[in-house]
Design a protein around this motif. Structure first.
Motif, PDB file in Angstrom:
ATOM      1  N   UNK A   1      28.104 -17.114 -10.924  1.00  0.00           N
ATOM      2  CA  UNK A   1      27.185 -18.135 -10.255  1.00  0.00           C
ATOM      3  C   UNK A   1      26.289 -17.638  -9.199  1.00  0.00           C
ATOM      4  N   UNK A   2      26.821 -16.922  -8.464  1.00  0.00           N
ATOM      5  CA  UNK A   2      26.002 -16.550  -7.214  1.00  0.00           C
ATOM      6  C   UNK A   2      24.740 -15.723  -7.641  1.00  0.00           C
ATOM      7  N   UNK A   3      25.075 -15.054  -9.059  1.00  0.00           N
ATOM      8  CA  UNK A   3      23.876 -14.134  -9.689  1.00  0.00           C
ATOM      9  C   UNK A   3      22.888 -15.010 -10.571  1.00  0.00           C
ATOM     10  N   UNK A   4      22.978 -16.028 -10.845  1.00  0.00           N
ATOM     11  CA  UNK A   4      22.412 -16.948 -12.002  1.00  0.00           C
ATOM     12  C   UNK A   4      21.322 -17.655 -11.097  1.00  0.00           C
ATOM     13  N   UNK A   5      20.159 -18.165 -11.801  1.00  0.00           N
ATOM     14  CA  UNK A   5      19.143 -19.072 -11.137  1.00  0.00           C
ATOM     15  C   UNK A   5      19.986 -20.047 -10.397  1.00  0.00           C
TER      16      UNK A   5
ATOM     17  N   UNK B   1      22.579 -15.384  -4.196  1.00  0.00           N
ATOM     18  CA  UNK B   1      22.060 -14.015  -4.394  1.00  0.00           C
ATOM     19  C   UNK B   1      20.930 -13.801  -5.343  1.00  0.00           C
ATOM     20  N   UNK B   2      20.942 -14.628  -6.339  1.00  0.00           N
ATOM     21  CA  UNK B   2      19.910 -14.661  -7.261  1.00  0.00           C
ATOM     22  C   UNK B   2      18.431 -15.082  -6.593  1.00  0.00           C
ATOM     23  N   UNK B   3      18.548 -16.118  -5.789  1.00  0.00           N
ATOM     24  CA  UNK B   3      17.316 -16.652  -5.122  1.00  0.00           C
ATOM     25  C   UNK B   3      17.185 -15.796  -3.906  1.00  0.00           C
TER      26      UNK B   3
ATOM     27  N   UNK C   1      18.949  10.444   0.791  1.00  0.00           N
ATOM     28  CA  UNK C   1      18.711  11.848   0.154  1.00  0.00           C
ATOM     29  C   UNK C   1      17.557  11.900  -0.832  1.00  0.00           C
ATOM     30  N   UNK C   2      16.349  11.524  -0.352  1.00  0.00           N
ATOM     31  CA  UNK C   2      15.301  11.454  -1.110  1.00  0.00           C
ATOM     32  C   UNK C   2      14.260  12.446  -0.741  1.00  0.00           C
ATOM     33  N   UNK C   3      13.003  12.829  -1.533  1.00  0.00           N
ATOM     34  CA  UNK C   3      12.024  13.889  -1.086  1.00  0.00           C
ATOM     35  C   UNK C   3      10.942  13.227  -0.673  1.00  0.00           C
ATOM     36  N   UNK C   4      11.000  12.050  -0.229  1.00  0.00           N
ATOM     37  CA  UNK C   4       9.818  11.162   0.224  1.00  0.00           C
ATOM     38  C   UNK C   4      10.306  10.197   1.427  1.00  0.00           C
ATOM     39  N   UNK C   5       9.241   9.829   2.082  1.00  0.00           N
ATOM     40  CA  UNK C   5       9.441   8.938   3.218  1.00  0.00           C
ATOM     41  C   UNK C   5       8.677   7.643   3.222  1.00  0.00           C
ATOM     42  N   UNK C   6       8.671   6.900   2.250  1.00  0.00           N
ATOM     43  CA  UNK C   6       7.899   5.871   2.247  1.00  0.00           C
ATOM     44  C   UNK C   6       8.736   4.631   1.496  1.00  0.00           C
ATOM     45  N   UNK C   7      10.047   4.531   1.662  1.00  0.00           N
ATOM     46  CA  UNK C   7      10.880   3.598   1.163  1.00  0.00           C
ATOM     47  C   UNK C   7      11.580   3.192   2.207  1.00  0.00           C
ATOM     48  N   UNK C   8      12.260   1.723   2.116  1.00  0.00           N
ATOM     49  CA  UNK C   8      13.598   1.401   2.924  1.00  0.00           C
ATOM     50  C   UNK C   8      14.347   0.479   2.123  1.00  0.00           C
ATOM     51  N   UNK C   9      15.516   0.391   2.790  1.00  0.00           N
ATOM     52  CA  UNK C   9      16.587  -0.427   2.096  1.00  0.00           C
ATOM     53  C   UNK C   9      16.997  -1.785   2.694  1.00  0.00           C
ATOM     54  N   UNK C  10      16.758  -3.004   2.043  1.00  0.00           N
ATOM     55  CA  UNK C  10      17.304  -3.994   2.626  1.00  0.00           C
ATOM     56  C   UNK C  10      18.591  -4.617   1.605  1.00  0.00           C
ATOM     57  N   UNK C  11      19.526  -5.187   2.423  1.00  0.00           N
ATOM     58  CA  UNK C  11      20.560  -6.130   1.746  1.00  0.00           C
ATOM     59  C   UNK C  11      19.956  -7.563   1.294  1.00  0.00           C
ATOM     60  N   UNK C  12      20.537  -7.959   0.133  1.00  0.00           N
ATOM     61  CA  UNK C  12      20.050  -9.470  -0.364  1.00  0.00           C
ATOM     62  C   UNK C  12      20.851 -10.384   0.138  1.00  0.00           C
ATOM     63  N   UNK C  13      22.016 -10.283   0.884  1.00  0.00           N
ATOM     64  CA  UNK C  13      22.916 -11.277   1.557  1.00  0.00           C
ATOM     65  C   UNK C  13      22.302 -12.074   2.296  1.00  0.00           C
TER      66      UNK C  13
END
Length: 421
Positions: free
Chosen positions: A299-303, A307-309, A371-383
């Motif tokens: 239910x958290x992953x559906x519209x 988490x879905x929203x 461990x990627x060969x580039x430096x133009x990304x970032x990670x965020x959590x969906x929580x």
């Protein structure tokens, strides 16, 4: 004065920025009274999620039985439930004797690699990776060899390019599905090709499936063990993410495939488990309830689900941005936006993350930490709540707008007129 204590030299090769320098800087800022939005860790309990009530009740009902050590592989009732769950998913070769319960998947990853590797052995690891995999390989005297999962391919690997990296020292292929940090979910046809690579070269499959119940829209999680059949495979799962119980530190590793061929590896894992006596006992009483009780994650992953929203908020923010691109996450708890346009050349993801935290109070993880060969990304959590994520991406846009403005060179009017003439 005595010389400082020496430390393990290979630690200099280990990267774990998720809880590294930026996280330490965040603690310093909080100690000074700053309020931060910390999106660096997929920690559901820190964002108001609770472990399901029937799991909490299972521990409370058995707390009287949690004082003694249990078997090094885990409580029999827990291992039986895990084995039954995997057999129901199509892994006919799984039995309780091939199940190992640990203090989270992290401990079991370390045990599995320690059981497998001799000095100089190689492990094929995805790039981007969850950096525990490469760190545990290094600290068990192995060598991670990264296979690329490129954004233009939806962060899915190319099995032919992966196979080209196999050498006489290669021992295993690591898969993270659904993927952390990208949210990619691997289709069955791709998994079949990777299994074929493992079969041709006699490799062990190490499959991190901790997010197996977290998928969005029409994405379908395919467990790899049934596809692998007789090819030896270790599937990792646990309570941390799908059941929002990170602090309980309950994970499991399930060995499948040809039993005679993998017997020595099973015995090695059993020995290493015995050396640490056993895993946390109270949390193990929640395993059967988790695997046989109500589905609380779908239910958290559906519209309409949180988490879905939250995911929708991130997708829409990136689509509206002048600077961001995004491969929409199909699963897991993360998004991995990229910087595009005029800012992309020479972009420094670490400097950006530091600027974002200092100026806007938001902590993200630089992409190069994975461990990627580039430096133009970032990670965020969906929580976080969707509204908070929309606010976060407004702050991110402000920082990127400012960095773009600072990077522009102002051409004097006379110079512009001269060029125009």
């Amino acid at each position: 004065m005595s010389a400082p204590l020496n430390t393990r030299e290979r630690l200099t090769e280990v990267r774990y920025e998720i809880r590294g320098e930026l996280a330490r800087r965040a603690r310093d800022l909080e100690a000074q009274g700053r309020s931060l939005i910390k999106l660096n860790i997929g920690n559901p309990g820190a964002f108001g999620f609770r472990a399901p009530e029937h799991l909490q009740r299972a521990i409370a009902d058995h707390i009287h039985a949690t004082d003694p050590y249990t078997h090094q592989q885990g409580l029999p009732v827990a291992r039986e439930a895990i084995a039954a769950h995997h057999v129901a998913r199509g892994s006919a070769s799984v039995s309780p004797e091939r199940v190992f319960v640990g203090n989270g998947v992290s401990e079991l990853i370390d045990i599995a690699l320690r059981a497998l590797l001799n000095p100089g052995d190689e492990v094929l690891v995805p790039s981007p990776d969850y950096p525990l995999w490469s760190a545990a390989t290094i600290l068990n005297d192995g060598r991670p060899v990264f296979y690329q999962c490129k954004a233009e391919n939806g962060f899915l690997p190319d099995p032919d390019a992966l196979e080209a990296l196999v050498s006489p020292r290669t021992r295993a292929i690591v898969l993270i599905n659904p993927n952390n940090p990208t949210g990619a979910v691997y289709p069955r046809a791709l998994l079949e090709r990777i299994v074929a690579v493992a079969a041709r070269h006699g490799l062990l499959l190490l499959c991190d499936e901790i997010y197996d119940g977290i998928t969005y829209d029409d994405a379908v999680f395919e467990p790899i063990a049934p596809i692998a059949g007789e090819v030896p495979c270790v599937s990792f799962g646990g309570l941390s993410k799908v059941h929002r119980a990170c602090g309980w530190r309950v994970g499991w590793a399930v060995l499948s495939g040809d039993e005679p061929r993998s017997r020595g590896f099973r015995n090695a894992m059993d020995l290493l488990g015995a050396l640490r006596l056993c895993a946390n006992v109270p949390g193990q009483f929640a395993i059967e309830a988790a695997l046989t009780g109500a589905d609380t994650i779908t239910p958290l992953c559906r519209p309409g689900g949180r988490l879905y929203e939250a995911r929708r908020a991130v997708i829409e923010a990136c689509a509206a941005s002048r600077h961001l691109s995004l491969v929409a996450p199909a699963g897991a708890l993360y998004a991995f936006p990229g910087i595009e346009g005029a800012l992309a050349p020479g972009f420094d993801d670490h400097a950006f993350a530091l600027d974002l935290m200092d100026s806007e109070g938001v902590l993200v993880v630089p992409g190069n930490s994975f461990n990627v060969p580039y430096r133009n990304h970032f990670r965020v959590t969906l929580l976080p709540e969707p509204a908070q994520l929309r606010d976060v991406f407004a702050r991110i846009e402000r920082v990127l707008d400012r960095r773009l403005g600072e990077g522009r060179k102002v051409v004097p009017l006379a110079g512009r007129q001269a060029r125009a003439g």
